[in-house]
Design a protein around this motif. Structure first.
Motif, short mmCIF file in Angstrom:
data_model
loop_
_atom_site.label_atom_id
_atom_site.label_comp_id
_atom_site.label_asym_id
_atom_site.label_seq_id
_atom_site.Cartn_x
_atom_site.Cartn_y
_atom_site.Cartn_z
N TYR A 119 -50.21 17.85 49.77
CA TYR A 119 -50.14 18.19 48.35
C TYR A 119 -48.76 18.75 48.01
CZ TYR A 119 -55.25 17.95 48.66
OH TYR A 119 -56.54 17.55 48.88
N GLU A 120 -48.23 18.28 46.91
CA GLU A 120 -46.93 18.76 46.45
C GLU A 120 -47.02 19.40 45.08
OE1 GLU A 120 -44.11 15.57 46.72
OE2 GLU A 120 -44.26 15.47 48.90
N ASP A 121 -47.95 18.94 44.26
CA ASP A 121 -48.14 19.50 42.92
C ASP A 121 -49.26 20.53 43.00
OD1 ASP A 121 -48.23 20.07 40.23
OD2 ASP A 121 -49.03 18.12 39.62
N CYS A 179 -43.02 29.73 50.00
CA CYS A 179 -43.54 28.59 50.75
C CYS A 179 -43.14 27.27 50.08
CB CYS A 179 -45.06 28.69 50.85
SG CYS A 179 -45.76 27.45 51.96
N MET A 180 -43.24 27.22 48.77
CA MET A 180 -42.83 26.00 48.06
C MET A 180 -41.35 25.72 48.29
SD MET A 180 -45.53 24.71 46.52
CE MET A 180 -45.04 23.74 45.07
N LYS A 181 -40.52 26.78 48.22
CA LYS A 181 -39.08 26.61 48.47
C LYS A 181 -38.80 26.13 49.88
CE LYS A 181 -37.30 29.91 45.07
NZ LYS A 181 -36.64 31.22 44.88
N GLU A 182 -39.50 26.70 50.86
CA GLU A 182 -39.29 26.31 52.25
C GLU A 182 -39.66 24.84 52.50
OE1 GLU A 182 -41.29 29.07 54.86
OE2 GLU A 182 -40.15 30.76 54.02
N LEU A 240 -40.15 21.97 47.64
CA LEU A 240 -40.98 21.51 46.53
C LEU A 240 -40.64 22.28 45.27
CD1 LEU A 240 -44.40 21.20 48.40
CD2 LEU A 240 -42.87 19.34 47.69
N PRO A 241 -40.65 21.62 44.14
CA PRO A 241 -40.31 22.31 42.88
C PRO A 241 -41.39 23.31 42.49
CG PRO A 241 -41.10 20.09 42.43
CD PRO A 241 -40.99 20.21 43.93
N ILE A 242 -40.95 24.40 41.90
CA ILE A 242 -41.86 25.42 41.37
C ILE A 242 -41.77 25.32 39.86
CG2 ILE A 242 -42.45 27.86 41.29
CD1 ILE A 242 -40.67 28.01 43.93
N LYS A 243 -42.75 24.66 39.29
CA LYS A 243 -42.75 24.45 37.85
C LYS A 243 -43.35 25.68 37.15
CE LYS A 243 -43.69 19.58 38.70
NZ LYS A 243 -44.73 18.56 38.62
N GLU A 244 -42.71 26.06 36.06
CA GLU A 244 -43.17 27.23 35.30
C GLU A 244 -44.61 27.04 34.81
OE1 GLU A 244 -41.88 29.42 31.27
OE2 GLU A 244 -40.26 28.96 32.66
N ILE A 301 -50.98 28.13 51.54
CA ILE A 301 -50.15 27.16 50.81
C ILE A 301 -49.55 26.14 51.79
CG2 ILE A 301 -48.17 26.84 49.26
CD1 ILE A 301 -50.66 28.38 48.07
N SER A 302 -49.09 26.61 52.92
CA SER A 302 -48.57 25.70 53.95
C SER A 302 -49.63 24.69 54.38
CB SER A 302 -48.08 26.48 55.18
OG SER A 302 -46.92 27.19 54.87
N HIS A 303 -50.86 25.14 54.48
CA HIS A 303 -51.96 24.24 54.86
C HIS A 303 -52.13 23.13 53.82
CE1 HIS A 303 -55.81 22.93 56.45
NE2 HIS A 303 -56.25 22.94 55.19
N LEU A 304 -52.09 23.49 52.55
CA LEU A 304 -52.21 22.47 51.50
C LEU A 304 -51.10 21.43 51.61
CD1 LEU A 304 -53.09 24.65 48.37
CD2 LEU A 304 -54.61 23.06 49.58
N ILE A 305 -49.90 21.90 51.89
CA ILE A 305 -48.73 21.01 51.95
C ILE A 305 -48.71 20.21 53.25
CG2 ILE A 305 -46.21 20.94 52.03
CD1 ILE A 305 -46.33 23.62 50.32
N GLU A 306 -48.81 20.89 54.37
CA GLU A 306 -48.63 20.25 55.68
C GLU A 306 -49.84 19.44 56.14
OE1 GLU A 306 -47.50 23.50 58.22
OE2 GLU A 306 -45.72 23.94 57.00
#
Length: 182
Positions: free
Chosen positions: A86-88, A111-114, A117-121, A77-82
């Motif tokens: 990607y945020e969504d 990871c999203m919290k760190e 980034l919002p965690i949408k239901e 997940i960190s790879h996708l973001i960093e």
């Protein structure tokens, strides 16, 4: 889930010639038909005298090894973001009560919290670690006009299903929607 798969899973283990094995490494957790894993475990105990190791299975008879999934999922997940910005990101985990599902989902959430980034239901999905769940998730996203920029899956089978269905709908993977499996 097909009758043919269940018949195969119910009978394949009757073919084991225990005299030909030096040891067993068992991944009973991958057996889907209820009761088969327990039956096979008892059969191995009864018919085999060599070393047996169970991975991610609490055995009554044999050595158990528990694998850790949290850090690997968090890195993906960190790879996708960093690396890709990607945020969504939608996350497809396994069965809600399964320990691996819980651990992998928690890694996604943390990871999203760190990364603030919002965690949408509507971005968290439960599956069954099989190919069809990836297909079902993409169908849901298409029907609800809610395609994320990336879909992270708790295993490769679900990721392959998601990528196949995205391609069928005309999406380019990863140009339009990135798909990653753990």
């Amino acid at each position: 889930e097909t009758t043919a798969r269940e018949i195969g899973e119910n009978t394949i283990f009757s073919l084991i010639n225990f005299d030909l094995f030096d040891g067993f490494v068992c991944l009973f957790d991958t057996i889907q038909t209820p009761g088969i894993a327990e039956s096979l475990e008892a059969k191995i105990k009864e018919k085999f005298n060599g070393p047996v190791i169970c991975i991610d299975w609490t055995s009554k008879y044999f050595t158990n090894i528990k694998t850790e999934h949290y850090s690997g999922v968090k890195k993906t997940i960190s790879h996708l973001i960093e690396s890709h910005g990607y945020e969504d990101i939608a996350y497809l985990t396994g069965k809600e009560e399964h320990p691996h599902s819980k651990e992998r989902l928690q890694a996604f959430i943390d990871c999203m919290k760190e990364h603030n980034l919002p965690i949408k239901e509507n971005r968290i999905f439960y599956g069954d670690f099989w190919f069809g769940t990836g297909i079902d998730t993409v169908n849901f996203l298409i029907q609800n006009d809610s395609m994320p920029r990336a879909i992270a899956c708790a295993n490769d089978y679900m990721a392959i299903g998601a990528a196949k269905m995205l391609t069928k709908y005309g999406y380019r993977v990863p140009e339009d929607v990135a798909v990653i499996g753990y």
